[in-house]
Scaffold this active site. Structure first.
Site, short mmCIF file in Angstrom:
data_model
loop_
_atom_site.label_atom_id
_atom_site.label_comp_id
_atom_site.label_asym_id
_atom_site.label_seq_id
_atom_site.Cartn_x
_atom_site.Cartn_y
_atom_site.Cartn_z
N GLU A 107 0.89 -1.08 0.07
CA GLU A 107 -0.09 0.00 0.09
C GLU A 107 0.90 1.16 0.06
O GLU A 107 1.63 1.35 0.83
CB GLU A 107 -1.00 0.08 1.17
CG GLU A 107 -1.83 1.27 1.33
CD GLU A 107 -2.73 0.76 2.83
OE1 GLU A 107 -3.70 1.60 2.61
OE2 GLU A 107 -2.49 0.18 3.47
N LYS B 247 -9.11 2.59 -2.15
CA LYS B 247 -9.46 1.95 -0.75
C LYS B 247 -10.81 2.20 -0.48
O LYS B 247 -11.46 3.52 -0.60
CB LYS B 247 -8.46 2.16 0.33
CG LYS B 247 -8.62 1.47 1.39
CD LYS B 247 -7.18 1.77 2.52
CE LYS B 247 -7.22 0.95 3.63
NZ LYS B 247 -6.05 1.30 4.54
N CYS C 191 -5.71 -3.42 2.11
CA CYS C 191 -5.75 -3.42 3.43
C CYS C 191 -6.98 -3.49 4.45
O CYS C 191 -7.37 -4.74 4.42
CB CYS C 191 -4.82 -2.32 4.19
SG CYS C 191 -3.85 -2.54 5.62
#
Length: 646
Positions: free
Chosen positions: A45, A114, A170
């Site tokens: 990330e 995200k 994540c």
């Protein structure tokens, strides 16, 4: 080849907010991935800038530098047939998004922002980033290209069957319903997760559980790339712990806290994933619910299969047997208790006074006897309710005879000895068969005589006949129809021969039996597998060895697992066997017994179509009431033609 795709996770050395340094390290890993023939490569990330830039994400120079770096990486990888995921902050729609940029042959295929932004404990992402749900546009101009952006992107390789790639970032995985759940329902077989998961005590174990479970629920490969020690250590430390799982099976991980760049590769089996999804009929049922409806934009890219490179996938020669001792012991205990509980319940239900079992001194009957004894202990009834019958015939050797008697004595069961010689000779006379002709009639007469004795004794004593035949014998049809093929409860029916051997050894080593009984079990394990239906040799030793006739059971169990569990082609099964057995068997030998497996498996289905009851103990079973329904007269031409070409 064979629908494998080499997937890799990378942990680069980084410097916080230094895009130039970070690009150099990223490119070094890409070069290494090219050497290893990687097709899909995932970086952590925000690896272009580092994850821990904090309020520097408000600085326009950093965002501009990040975009410039992505443009340069795209340009420098335009000759590479590799899908590369790079984490980068992206400014658009008056907001900054934490994105994964997917590059292929110099083109930015898409930007996936995200969705779930952690804003608790040490995380403050909502301070700097917006969620994918806050996007306005579906396309933006970025790094000199017009690029699709959104969490609704699916990346499909046009020339590689079953390869569809989905991305989540994540914290998306930590949510109760991760985006990857929906991605998999709509076809994603490879899930990529660029992450920056800081390290805490006990967190690696939880990370393993999380990735393993999600890959299993999604029936997908899951590549999880996490930020390394180059991140800021102001308040947290990152270890770079990265993982690759496939349908719950661990394929590889990085070394935590490594100072150098890391690249972890694994060959993902796309065909296996597709096969599992077809079998699990509940996998797609959630799509009928309105809250599961999604629309994904399919981004197609032209990727060739190419060379595989070094095969990066653990292939075990014993797929039914765990490798590590702790797992093996637990597995053996669970299987033994499944057998025991199944038999005890049957004994209770039919009010059986005895468990009648033929004891030959061989592996299968030994395991069955141990289960019978355990079932009596489980029910709290004396072990003499087990009636062990030894039935010497023309091929019985002194070794197996003595082992049978001594084991029954040591276990405290009731014993009967009934020779089948006279009855078999009378039967030969009745049907006009010359007893000097040792053909299939000669052999099967003995097997059926033994079964008749057991059935009649069970009637005589108010009991049931406990079957001893195993899964490997059922696959090969290595049983006499209406002989040892038949019983009132077949407790070994779900256990392959290689696992029978492991279970008997496990019982011998648990310490529950006395020393004499354990030594008998070890000698049984050392005895060649044989039905003992032909006379011994001149030295009184076993003259009929099963594995000389049908082939090594370790090979057939391997074939059985790959063919029935996953439906693999003969060519792929042969390839896997060569990987698993190395130099133990030449290719010609593998082909010989593979051909024999296909021939016997199709010919002998009629024996499996009328199997007695018996417990399923693992992921594979051949009972017509459980895992396997096949016409008894199906042709094996498709499979045999391919074997012949090999």
């Amino acid at each position: 080849m064979f629908n494998y795709v080499k997937v890799a996770v990378a942990v680069p050395k980084l410097k916080v907010a230094d895009c130039v340094f970070n690009k150099t390290e990223i490119m070094a890993i890409i070069d290494k991935a090219v050497e290893k023939k990687v097709k899909i490569l995932t970086f952590p990330e925000l690896c272009i800038t580092a994850y821990t830039c904090a309020d520097l994400f408000f600085q326009n120079p950093l965002l501009v530098a990040a975009e410039k770096t992505v443009r340069e990486i795209a340009e420098e990888t335009k000759e590479l047939d590799m899908l590369i995921l790079i984490g980068v902050p992206v400014l658009t729609d008056n907001q900054t998004f934490n994105c994964a940029a997917l590059l292929h042959k110099g083109k930015i295929l898409g930007l996936v922002p995200k969705t779930l932004l952690p804003n608790y404990s040490e995380f403050y992402e909502e301070r700097w980033f917006a969620s994918a749900d806050d996007l306005i546009h579906e396309e933006i101009s970025y790094a000199g290209q017009v690029v699709p952006i959104g969490s609704d992107l699916m990346f499909t390789a046009e020339n590689i069957p079953y390869l569809k790639v989905g991305v989540e970032i994540c914290e998306d995985l930590w949510g109760p319903v991760p985006p990857s759940s929906y991605l998999s329902l709509y076809g994603a077989t490879v899930l990529l997760n660029p992450s920056a998961s800081n390290e805490l005590a006990a967190k690696p174990g939880y990370r393993h559980q999380l990735v393993a479970q999600q890959s299993s629920r999604c029936i997908a490969a899951y590549a999880y790339a996490s930020a390394g020690i180059g991140e800021s250590t102001q308040d947290t430390v990152f270890s770079g712990h990265s993982l690759i799982y496939e349908n719950g099976v661990f394929l590889g991980q990085s070394k935590p806290f490594a100072r150098d760049n890391q690249l972890i590769c694994a060959d993902v089996d796309l065909e296996l994933l597709a096969s599992e999804r077809r079998k699990h009929t509940t996998f797609m049922t959630q799509l009928a619910k309105s809250d599961a409806q999604r629309f994904y934009r399919e981004i197609k890219f032209d990727m060739a299969e190419g060379e595989m490179g070094v095969f990066s996938r653990p292939i075990t020669a014993k797929p039914f047997t765990p490798k590590d001792d702790a797992t093996l012991s637990k597995r053996c205990h669970d299987i033994f208790m499944i057998q025991t509980t199944g038999l005890a319940r049957r004994m209770e239900h039919v009010h059986a006074k005895t468990l009648v079992i033929g004891i030959s001194g061989g592996l299968d009957s030994t395991l069955a006897l141990l289960v019978c004894v355990k079932a009596c202990d489980f029910l709290g009834v004396p072990r003499d309710h087990v009636l062990g019958v030894t039935m010497p015939g023309f091929g019985t050797t002194d070794r197996t005879y003595q082992n049978a008697l001594n084991l029954m004595k040591s276990l405290g069961v009731s014993i009967r000895e009934i020779s089948i010689r006279d009855a078999s000779l009378q039967h030969f006379k009745d049907i006009g068969h010359n007893p000097d002709v040792h053909d299939i009639t000669y052999e099967n007469t003995q097997a059926r005589e033994r079964t008749q004795i057991l059935m009649d004794i069970s009637n005589q004593t108010g009991g049931i006949v406990v079957g001893t035949g195993d899964l490997s014998e059922l696959a090969l049809g290595w049983a006499t129809y209406n002989g040892d093929h038949m019983s009132m409860y077949g407790i070994n029916a779900g256990i392959p021969k290689t696992l029978v051997r492991v279970l008997v050894h496990w019982v011998a080593s648990t310490g529950e039996l006395d020393k004499a009984a354990s030594e008998i079990l070890l000698d049984v394990l050392d005895t060649p597998v044989s039905p003992e239906l032909l006379p011994p040799d001149e030295n009184g030793n076993i003259n009929q060895k099963t594995e000389d006739l049908v082939g090594p059971y370790e090979l057939h169990d391997f074939f059985l697992y790959q063919i029935i569990r996953f439906g693999f082609s003969p060519a792929k099964v042969l390839f896997l066997a060569e990987q698993a057995f190395g130099n133990s068997y030449p290719r010609e030998t593998l082909l010989k017994w593979l051909k024999n497996f296909y021939r016997r498996f199709f010919m002998q289905q009629f024996k499996r179509s009328c199997l007695p009851d018996g417990p399923k103990v693992g992921a594979l079973c051949l009972s017509p009431r459980s895992d396997w329904r096949m016409p008894t007269d199906a042709s094996n031409r498709v499979w045999m033609d391919e074997v012949e070409k090999l």
